[in-house]
Design a protein around this motif. Sequence first.
Motif, PDB file in Angstrom:
ATOM      1  N   VAL A 280       5.407  75.723 -49.958  1.00 30.33           N
ATOM      2  CA  VAL A 280       5.324  76.300 -48.612  1.00 30.33           C
ATOM      3  C   VAL A 280       6.691  76.867 -48.218  1.00 30.33           C
ATOM      4  O   VAL A 280       7.684  76.134 -48.160  1.00 30.33           O
ATOM      5  CB  VAL A 280       4.908  75.236 -47.566  1.00 30.33           C
ATOM      6  N   LEU A 281       6.726  78.160 -47.948  1.00 31.41           N
ATOM      7  CA  LEU A 281       7.974  78.805 -47.529  1.00 31.41           C
ATOM      8  C   LEU A 281       7.983  78.987 -46.013  1.00 31.41           C
ATOM      9  O   LEU A 281       7.078  79.600 -45.450  1.00 31.41           O
ATOM     10  CB  LEU A 281       8.098  80.177 -48.215  1.00 31.41           C
ATOM     11  N   VAL A 282       9.006  78.412 -45.342  1.00 29.68           N
ATOM     12  CA  VAL A 282       9.173  78.600 -43.904  1.00 29.68           C
ATOM     13  C   VAL A 282      10.541  79.249 -43.680  1.00 29.68           C
ATOM     14  O   VAL A 282      11.218  79.602 -44.639  1.00 29.68           O
ATOM     15  CB  VAL A 282       9.051  77.246 -43.143  1.00 29.68           C
ATOM     16  N   LYS A 283      10.963  79.385 -42.424  1.00 32.92           N
ATOM     17  CA  LYS A 283      12.253  80.036 -42.158  1.00 32.92           C
ATOM     18  C   LYS A 283      13.231  79.005 -41.588  1.00 32.92           C
ATOM     19  O   LYS A 283      12.922  78.317 -40.605  1.00 32.92           O
ATOM     20  CB  LYS A 283      12.035  81.177 -41.153  1.00 32.92           C
ATOM     21  N   SER A 284      14.382  78.926 -42.251  1.00 36.10           N
ATOM     22  CA  SER A 284      15.424  78.035 -41.764  1.00 36.10           C
ATOM     23  C   SER A 284      16.593  78.910 -41.328  1.00 36.10           C
ATOM     24  O   SER A 284      16.779  79.992 -41.874  1.00 36.10           O
ATOM     25  CB  SER A 284      15.802  77.114 -42.912  1.00 36.10           C
ATOM     26  N   PHE A 285      17.362  78.472 -40.344  1.00 36.33           N
ATOM     27  CA  PHE A 285      18.425  79.332 -39.806  1.00 36.33           C
ATOM     28  C   PHE A 285      19.791  78.736 -40.115  1.00 36.33           C
ATOM     29  O   PHE A 285      19.968  77.520 -40.076  1.00 36.33           O
ATOM     30  CB  PHE A 285      18.266  79.494 -38.293  1.00 36.33           C
TER      31      PHE A 285
ATOM     32  N   ALA B 149       1.816  68.948 -46.016  1.00 39.43           N
ATOM     33  CA  ALA B 149       3.098  68.925 -46.735  1.00 39.43           C
ATOM     34  C   ALA B 149       4.206  68.388 -45.827  1.00 39.43           C
ATOM     35  O   ALA B 149       5.036  67.576 -46.244  1.00 39.43           O
ATOM     36  CB  ALA B 149       3.441  70.333 -47.223  1.00 39.43           C
ATOM     37  N   LEU B 150       4.210  68.808 -44.561  1.00 39.95           N
ATOM     38  CA  LEU B 150       5.272  68.374 -43.636  1.00 39.95           C
ATOM     39  C   LEU B 150       5.177  66.863 -43.395  1.00 39.95           C
ATOM     40  O   LEU B 150       6.187  66.159 -43.351  1.00 39.95           O
ATOM     41  CB  LEU B 150       5.154  69.142 -42.312  1.00 39.95           C
ATOM     42  N   ASN B 151       3.936  66.357 -43.262  1.00 39.42           N
ATOM     43  CA  ASN B 151       3.761  64.915 -43.088  1.00 39.42           C
ATOM     44  C   ASN B 151       4.333  64.139 -44.260  1.00 39.42           C
ATOM     45  O   ASN B 151       5.004  63.131 -44.080  1.00 39.42           O
ATOM     46  CB  ASN B 151       2.256  64.590 -42.945  1.00 39.42           C
ATOM     47  N   VAL B 152       4.093  64.657 -45.472  1.00 39.33           N
ATOM     48  CA  VAL B 152       4.605  63.980 -46.671  1.00 39.33           C
ATOM     49  C   VAL B 152       6.139  64.033 -46.666  1.00 39.33           C
ATOM     50  O   VAL B 152       6.820  63.044 -46.898  1.00 39.33           O
ATOM     51  CB  VAL B 152       4.043  64.645 -47.960  1.00 39.33           C
ATOM     52  N   VAL B 153       6.680  65.223 -46.355  1.00 38.83           N
ATOM     53  CA  VAL B 153       8.144  65.394 -46.384  1.00 38.83           C
ATOM     54  C   VAL B 153       8.825  64.486 -45.354  1.00 38.83           C
ATOM     55  O   VAL B 153       9.827  63.835 -45.628  1.00 38.83           O
ATOM     56  CB  VAL B 153       8.495  66.885 -46.113  1.00 38.83           C
ATOM     57  N   VAL B 154       8.243  64.407 -44.168  1.00 47.23           N
ATOM     58  CA  VAL B 154       8.889  63.674 -43.092  1.00 47.23           C
ATOM     59  C   VAL B 154       8.639  62.167 -43.164  1.00 47.23           C
ATOM     60  O   VAL B 154       9.530  61.367 -42.956  1.00 47.23           O
ATOM     61  CB  VAL B 154       8.434  64.245 -41.711  1.00 47.23           C
ATOM     62  N   HIS B 155       7.418  61.799 -43.482  1.00 50.50           N
ATOM     63  CA  HIS B 155       7.077  60.363 -43.432  1.00 50.50           C
ATOM     64  C   HIS B 155       6.575  59.804 -44.750  1.00 50.50           C
ATOM     65  O   HIS B 155       6.170  58.650 -44.822  1.00 50.50           O
ATOM     66  CB  HIS B 155       6.004  60.114 -42.347  1.00 50.50           C
ATOM     67  N   GLY B 156       6.530  60.664 -45.775  1.00 49.92           N
ATOM     68  CA  GLY B 156       6.082  60.194 -47.086  1.00 49.92           C
ATOM     69  C   GLY B 156       4.638  59.753 -47.115  1.00 49.92           C
ATOM     70  O   GLY B 156       4.273  58.850 -47.850  1.00 49.92           O
TER      71      GLY B 156
ATOM     72  N   ASP C 286      17.650  71.338 -43.725  1.00 51.25           N
ATOM     73  CA  ASP C 286      17.686  72.005 -45.039  1.00 51.25           C
ATOM     74  C   ASP C 286      16.901  71.198 -46.066  1.00 51.25           C
ATOM     75  O   ASP C 286      16.291  71.738 -46.980  1.00 51.25           O
ATOM     76  CB  ASP C 286      19.128  72.204 -45.508  1.00 51.25           C
ATOM     77  N   ASP C 287      16.947  69.891 -45.880  1.00 50.51           N
ATOM     78  CA  ASP C 287      16.191  68.993 -46.749  1.00 50.51           C
ATOM     79  C   ASP C 287      14.683  69.217 -46.574  1.00 50.51           C
ATOM     80  O   ASP C 287      13.923  69.317 -47.530  1.00 50.51           O
ATOM     81  CB  ASP C 287      16.534  67.574 -46.288  1.00 50.51           C
ATOM     82  N   VAL C 288      14.277  69.323 -45.311  1.00 57.04           N
ATOM     83  CA  VAL C 288      12.858  69.558 -44.996  1.00 57.04           C
ATOM     84  C   VAL C 288      12.440  70.899 -45.603  1.00 57.04           C
ATOM     85  O   VAL C 288      11.400  71.019 -46.265  1.00 57.04           O
ATOM     86  CB  VAL C 288      12.623  69.562 -43.457  1.00 57.04           C
ATOM     87  N   TYR C 289      13.278  71.899 -45.419  1.00 57.86           N
ATOM     88  CA  TYR C 289      12.998  73.253 -45.919  1.00 57.86           C
ATOM     89  C   TYR C 289      12.818  73.242 -47.447  1.00 57.86           C
ATOM     90  O   TYR C 289      11.841  73.773 -47.973  1.00 57.86           O
ATOM     91  CB  TYR C 289      14.170  74.146 -45.511  1.00 57.86           C
ATOM     92  N   GLU C 290      13.768  72.605 -48.152  1.00 53.56           N
ATOM     93  CA  GLU C 290      13.714  72.573 -49.627  1.00 53.56           C
ATOM     94  C   GLU C 290      12.480  71.814 -50.104  1.00 53.56           C
ATOM     95  O   GLU C 290      11.799  72.226 -51.030  1.00 53.56           O
ATOM     96  CB  GLU C 290      14.963  71.876 -50.207  1.00 53.56           C
TER      97      GLU C 290
ATOM     98  N   ASN D 285      -2.440  76.634 -42.683  1.00 51.85           N
ATOM     99  CA  ASN D 285      -1.907  75.760 -41.622  1.00 51.85           C
ATOM    100  C   ASN D 285      -2.135  74.299 -41.982  1.00 51.85           C
ATOM    101  O   ASN D 285      -1.251  73.456 -41.811  1.00 51.85           O
ATOM    102  CB  ASN D 285      -2.593  76.060 -40.280  1.00 51.85           C
ATOM    103  N   ARG D 286      -3.354  74.000 -42.502  1.00 49.30           N
ATOM    104  CA  ARG D 286      -3.676  72.619 -42.871  1.00 49.30           C
ATOM    105  C   ARG D 286      -2.748  72.144 -43.995  1.00 49.30           C
ATOM    106  O   ARG D 286      -2.194  71.057 -43.939  1.00 49.30           O
ATOM    107  CB  ARG D 286      -5.143  72.550 -43.318  1.00 49.30           C
ATOM    108  N   GLU D 287      -2.567  72.994 -45.003  1.00 46.28           N
ATOM    109  CA  GLU D 287      -1.712  72.605 -46.142  1.00 46.28           C
ATOM    110  C   GLU D 287      -0.266  72.400 -45.704  1.00 46.28           C
ATOM    111  O   GLU D 287       0.423  71.503 -46.178  1.00 46.28           O
ATOM    112  CB  GLU D 287      -1.777  73.667 -47.246  1.00 46.28           C
ATOM    113  N   PHE D 288       0.182  73.254 -44.795  1.00 46.79           N
ATOM    114  CA  PHE D 288       1.563  73.122 -44.297  1.00 46.79           C
ATOM    115  C   PHE D 288       1.735  71.786 -43.569  1.00 46.79           C
ATOM    116  O   PHE D 288       2.707  71.060 -43.792  1.00 46.79           O
ATOM    117  CB  PHE D 288       1.896  74.298 -43.370  1.00 46.79           C
ATOM    118  N   ILE D 289       0.779  71.450 -42.709  1.00 47.88           N
ATOM    119  CA  ILE D 289       0.885  70.196 -41.939  1.00 47.88           C
ATOM    120  C   ILE D 289       0.841  68.994 -42.883  1.00 47.88           C
ATOM    121  O   ILE D 289       1.626  68.041 -42.742  1.00 47.88           O
ATOM    122  CB  ILE D 289      -0.237  70.110 -40.861  1.00 47.88           C
TER     123      ILE D 289
END
Length: 356
Positions: A317-322, A348-355, A306-310, A342-346
């Motif tokens: 970037v809006l993804v689907k969380s269950f 953003a995810l890198n920043v969210v997960v590993h800063g 949920d943290d990753v999603y928020e 796709n590039r922007e999502f990746i």
Amino acid sequence: MNIEKIIKNAVLSQEAYPVKENLCRIKLDANENPYPLPPGMKRIISEHLSAVSLNRYPTPGSPGLKADFARYYGVDEDMILIGNGSDELIHILLTAVNTSTSGSVMFPTPTFAMYRISALNTGHSIIEVPLDNHLELDTDAMLGAISDKEPSLIFLSYPNNPTGKCFDRNDIEKILEASGGLVIVDEAYFNFSGKTFMRDLDRWDNLVILRTLSKVGLAALRLGILIGHPSLVHHLNKVRLPYNVNIFSQVIGSLFVEHSEKFLDLTDRIVSGRKWLFDELTAIEGINPYPSDANFILFSCFMEKDDVYERLMDRGVLVKSFASPDILKNCIRVTVGTEEENREFIEALNVVVHGE
Ligand SMILES: Cc1ncc(COP(=O)(O)O)c(C=O)c1O
């Protein structure tokens, strides 16, 4: 008035299908095609729509569209039923079949949410059979439930939403063989998997196939296609509302058939994007993507999902969380977008997960 006394218990106990309002710049939550219409199609569509008579009801049963799709799929016209999205076709099937006390509608879990929602709303009892640890069907459990409870309907999403892979074909064949009820093979994502049971309709008279135009760039039309045996389609037509498909969708649906290669070029781009996205997700430590035959990828996160999603939402970037407690409890589903998305999502995810 006490409204709770009037509404069915099955409806009272449910939540409405969750659809997030789109406030994000990059929308990768709903398995849509991210590309605008193919070149030239806007003009062709506008010309055809301007000739439509808005004062008349659309033709009931969409006969023109039925003939087009019969040709397109290589089946007889009386095997086709056109719906207001495959969601409506699912509802029509559930309205037409018998309700029994033991368990009348079966599907694996997790799977597409509307099977459960529509089954409960139409008064059915449900049999949910969890997927195994490899996200494959638990065929023994399904065959056991078929023999014990004789479900009238079995839904199989092929590929499965949200896990992404097509189930093993042999398992589906065993289910078709064992079931005295209808087996609905929902091929909403066929254009990304290339796998189908369309050529098997002669082999099993309980096989029903669902297709949709929603994943090939025309989600706004709400056009779903059911392909099944004429005797079934005959009865389903009595349940279908007379004017279920509006005239704009009928006209544009026929144009899709006429110009399908242009639309399907875009699906090839999505399949290439899926490979790129899968490799990039695999490269992020703590993220585990599941292989996909569809236009989305499910991945598990080592962090609180949920943290990753928020935090992805904070970056647009809006993804689907269950919200389910099963295999999905630490999973997020991302739709394959344009190359740029796709590039922007990746990133953003890198920043969210590993800063980074
Ligand atoms: C497996 C599956 N079937 C059907 C649908 C709904 O399709 P439609 O837009 O045609 O109602 C979806 C939508 O995401 C889906 O994932």
